[in-house]
Scaffold this active site. Structure first.
Site, short mmCIF file in Angstrom:
data_model
loop_
_atom_site.label_atom_id
_atom_site.label_comp_id
_atom_site.label_asym_id
_atom_site.label_seq_id
_atom_site.Cartn_x
_atom_site.Cartn_y
_atom_site.Cartn_z
N THR A 1 -9.58 -0.67 -0.04
CA THR A 1 -10.28 -0.39 -0.99
C THR A 1 -11.82 -1.43 -0.60
OG1 THR A 1 -9.20 -1.53 -2.28
CG2 THR A 1 -8.48 0.75 -2.00
N LEU B 1 -3.14 2.68 -0.67
CA LEU B 1 -3.54 1.90 -0.12
C LEU B 1 -4.15 0.60 -0.31
CD1 LEU B 1 -3.73 3.91 3.51
CD2 LEU B 1 -2.31 2.03 2.93
N HIS B 2 -4.61 -0.21 -0.87
CA HIS B 2 -4.42 -1.12 -2.11
C HIS B 2 -5.85 -2.09 -1.08
CE1 HIS B 2 -0.96 -1.03 -4.60
NE2 HIS B 2 -0.69 -1.80 -3.62
N ASP B 3 -5.26 -2.54 -0.01
CA ASP B 3 -6.21 -2.92 1.03
C ASP B 3 -7.69 -2.74 1.65
OD1 ASP B 3 -3.66 -5.88 1.74
OD2 ASP B 3 -4.49 -5.47 -0.54
N THR C 1 -5.82 0.38 -7.33
CA THR C 1 -5.55 0.94 -5.96
C THR C 1 -4.67 1.84 -6.88
OG1 THR C 1 -3.89 -0.38 -5.91
CG2 THR C 1 -6.07 -0.82 -5.13
#
Ligand code: RIB
Ligand code: CA
Length: 311
Positions: free
Chosen positions: A244, A240-242, A194
């Site tokens: 992914t 933008l972690h989530d 991420t």
């Protein structure tokens, strides 16, 4: 055939973008959104999740309140990253849609028992408290889960809430251990990938230029979200972690990883919540997770732009 998914989430600006991507994508059938305490306390989470659904013109989406504290230790939150509301960076109206009466954990259990076995994918985007609690309360559902694709953990990238641990795992390592040791097919999106999915000024300007309520809101959310990571890591762009997790279900080919053993530290105060990934196979511990290490960044942001503009 769309993926039947449950999104378990703690919005959170990046969770919000993940929910929007899921609701914009025909490859996914969102059976429900379950809220868990994490980035901010649960009462903010349940408001934020409904605000995002209404932003996506989906007031029909079922949103459930889940666990408001981790399985064993007190809640740790992240207002320093997400702001007091958890969705700072935009001013969405208070939601009109109602929360479901059923507890999120019971919704997860009931759905896994009623849907055909092996057809429901769990997409945790926050601490794993709801999932771990459901597995503990109803062990029969574990074998009925198709797969889990989650955002959490870190190995080469090390921790973001402590030197050793990533936030989602750190908040509830006991729940994470239940999930990682469950035997369910598991794909993990750690900070290792991420932190390579960074927003850019160009991308945010593109969203602003598209000019829909959704793309303008995402621009505001990611603009706010970026300030913490820029101050901490330098450089530009917010990870933008989530989203992914959602992008993996839509276009898995944009990601690369390695099937390894990953276990959770729960005993040591120093490294509590660390995801110990046996990346070089130096132990004979059984492989249990596809640990993702890289992403085609342009493909990722192109997918986000292409789908967010549809809402
Ligand atoms: O460490 C990043 C994770 O913690 C993301 O899911 C973010 O939303 C926060 O929950
Ligand atoms: Ca999250």
């Amino acid at each position: 055939m769309p993926h039947n998914i449950i999104i378990d989430t703690d919005p959170g600006q990046d969770d919000a973008v993940a929910i929007l991507l899921a609701l914009a994508s025909p490859e996914l059938n969102v059976l429900g959104i379950t809220c868990v305490a994490g980035n901010v306390p649960l009462h903010h989470i349940t408001r934020n999740a409904r605000q995002v659904c209404e932003l996506a013109s989906r007031p029909d989406m079922k949103v459930f309140a889940g666990c408001d504290t981790p399985m064993e230790k007190p809640l740790v939150t992240a207002e320093h990253v997400h702001g007091d509301s958890g969705l700072d960076g935009t001013d969405l109206p208070d939601p009109k849609m109602k929360l479901q009466d059923q507890h999120a954990v019971d919704f997860i259990i009931e759905t896994l028992r009623s849907e055909p076995s092996g057809t429901v994918t769990l997409c945790p985007l926050g601490p794993l408290t709801n999932i771990g609690t459901a597995f503990k309360k109803a062990p029969d559902i574990v074998d009925r889960v198709k797969e889990i694709v989650l955002m959490g953990g870190a190995y080469f990238e090390v921790g973001n809430i402590t030197p050793a641990a990533e936030f989602n795992i750190y908040v509830d390592p006991e729940a994470a251990e239940l999930v990682f040791m469950s035997g369910v097919k598991l794909t993990v999106m750690p900070l290792d990938v991420t932190h390579k999915a960074l927003t850019s000024r160009t991308w945010i300007d593109e969203l602003i230029a598209i000019g829909t309520p959704v793309t303008k809101a995402v621009a505001g959310l990611t603009d706010f979200f970026e300030r913490f990571d820029v101050a901490k890591y330098g450089g530009t762009g917010a990870p933008l972690h989530d989203p992914t997790v959602i992008a993996f279900l839509i276009q898995p080919e944009m990601f690369e990883g390695r099937f390894v053993n990953v276990e959770i530290e729960t005993q040591s105060e120093l490294t509590r919540g660390m995801t110990v990934a046996d990346w070089w196979y130096v132990t004979d511990r059984p492989k249990n997770a596809m640990f993702i290490g890289s992403v085609d960044r342009d493909a990722y942001f192109n997918l986000l732009t292409q789908r967010l503009r549809l809402l």
